[in-house]
Design an enzyme around this catalytic site. Structure first.
Site, short mmCIF file in Angstrom:
data_model
loop_
_atom_site.label_atom_id
_atom_site.label_comp_id
_atom_site.label_asym_id
_atom_site.label_seq_id
_atom_site.Cartn_x
_atom_site.Cartn_y
_atom_site.Cartn_z
N LYS B 106 50.65 49.54 47.68
CA LYS B 106 49.21 49.31 47.55
C LYS B 106 48.89 47.98 48.20
O LYS B 106 49.32 46.92 47.73
CB LYS B 106 48.78 49.29 46.07
CG LYS B 106 47.32 48.88 45.91
CD LYS B 106 46.91 48.69 44.47
CE LYS B 106 45.62 47.86 44.41
NZ LYS B 106 45.15 47.63 43.03
N GLY B 167 38.91 43.87 37.24
CA GLY B 167 38.91 43.34 35.87
C GLY B 167 37.53 43.13 35.28
O GLY B 167 37.40 42.61 34.17
N ALA B 193 39.70 49.70 40.70
CA ALA B 193 39.14 48.45 40.15
C ALA B 193 37.69 48.58 39.71
O ALA B 193 36.87 49.21 40.39
CB ALA B 193 39.24 47.29 41.14
N GLY B 194 37.40 47.97 38.57
CA GLY B 194 36.03 47.86 38.10
C GLY B 194 35.61 48.86 37.05
O GLY B 194 34.54 48.76 36.47
N ASN B 215 43.63 49.34 35.43
CA ASN B 215 44.58 48.60 34.60
C ASN B 215 43.86 47.98 33.41
O ASN B 215 44.08 48.34 32.25
CB ASN B 215 45.27 47.52 35.45
CG ASN B 215 46.46 46.84 34.77
OD1 ASN B 215 47.36 46.36 35.43
ND2 ASN B 215 46.50 46.78 33.46
N THR B 216 42.94 47.05 33.70
CA THR B 216 42.31 46.29 32.61
C THR B 216 41.54 47.17 31.64
O THR B 216 41.53 46.90 30.43
CB THR B 216 41.38 45.22 33.21
OG1 THR B 216 42.09 44.51 34.23
CG2 THR B 216 40.93 44.23 32.16
#
Lengths: 66, 264
Positions: B106, B167, B193-194, B215-216
């Site tokens: 990635k 995040g 992301a986001g 992830n977050t």
């Protein structure tokens, strides 16, 4: 001789090769990868890869990340 | 329908995957929680980072590669923390050596610490170098249809536009751009992301994305295991809704019960 290991100064014996350094650090057999002066050093070439004064050595591992 | 969805796999660099949820392995309380949350997510592809080994410390701590063994997961090493093409390329070469020749990476090259938005110029330069060097590149980029196409044409195996800053949990900021990117693409498009909660993931899939990487949203939930399970379902629900083809939205009402036969 003096090297930079993961950003920190370190004194090592003059005749050490990469395999010797990895053994000295107790990292033999660990899941790591190594570069010297920003160039990859394959594991298969550790034995016989001579270290030089002021070499900048990075030893990395996998960690959690996103 | 369950049989149809089981066959609804997607392909990245010649490998078939069933789960359209890809997860990061950072920010968890400990390795146990990492493993449990990722199990609950059903993810097959997991991102990992490469960092300096702590010389002489914590050698007995479990390594992420032992907690998530390679026979159970496909690793996606990332270039998180890289702000230029050169560093990103070095990181990928180290990761490939670390993972015995594993070529899938990635690529993310960041431009700014506050937003973590990608530096697309450096990203494109790194992608070109990595592809020439034999890597299969899944690339993080802005929600910009032009750049997404450029990265596809460069040879990236998947293009991964952000929903919102890494995040941030803000959800999909620009649905129209994500839809345009999907419509233009011949490679898998994954939102990366986001995403903040399950409905964000469902929206990404309803827009036609092939998958979502997060992830977050899972790790920073109050109950990460439950959120992992919610995300798994949201991805499946959004995908099925996309395949089903939604009804057209209308401004005014349309009665669901027949008008004929009213007895008053």
């Amino acid at each position: 001789m003096q090297i930079y290991l993961n950003g920190e100064e370190k004194q090592i014996p003059d005749t050490l090769d990469m395999a010797g350094l990895i053994e000295l650090l107790d990292l033999t057999g660990e899941r790591i990868a190594v570069e010297v002066n920003e160039a990859l050093v394959p594991r298969s070439t550790f034995g016989g890869h001579c270290l030089r004064e002021r070499d900048r050595i990075e030893i990395i591992q996998a960690v959690g990340g996103g | 329908m369950p049989n149809d969805t089981q066959k609804d796999s997607f392909s990245i660099a010649g490998h078939e995957f069933t789960s359209r949820l890809l997860v990061g392995t950072g920010k968890y309380k400990d390795m146990r929680e990492t493993r449990q949350a990722i199990d609950a997510s059903g993810a097959e592809i997991v991102t990992i980072a490469v960092r300096r080994t702590n010389i002489g410390q914590d050698q007995d701590q479990p390594n992420i590669l032992e907690v998530l063994p390679p026979d159970e997961y496909t690793y996606l090493p990332n270039t998180a923390g890289c702000y230029d093409a050169k560093t990103a390329v070095r990181t990928c070469r180290l990761a490939r050596e670390l993972l015995d020749g594993h070529n899938l990476v990635k690529l993310e090259v960041l431009g700014d610490e506050k937003t973590l938005f990608p530096d697309v110029v450096q990203t494109l330069e790194a992608a070109e170098t990595l592809i020439k060097d034999g890597f299969d590149v899944m690339v993080y980029t802005n929600d910009d249809p032009i750049m997404a196409k450029r990265l596809e044409e460069t040879g990236c195996v998947a293009v991964m536009p952000l929903a919102a800053p890494i995040g941030s949990g803000l959800g999909i900021r620009n649905r129209l751009n994500i839809r345009t990117i999907v419509e233009n693409a011949k490679v898998p498009i994954l939102v990366d992301a986001g995403v903040g909660t399950a409905s964000d993931a469902a929206v990404a899939m309803e827009l036609g994305c092939d998958g979502v990487l997060m992830n977050t949203a899972i790790a920073a939930a109050q109950n990460p295991l439950l959120m992992a399970s919610a995300m798994k379902k949201a991805i499946q629900a959004g995908r099925e809704a996309y395949l089903a083809g939604r009804m057209p939205a209308k401004r005014f009402a349309s009665a669901s019960s027949p008008i004929e036969g009213l007895f008053f």
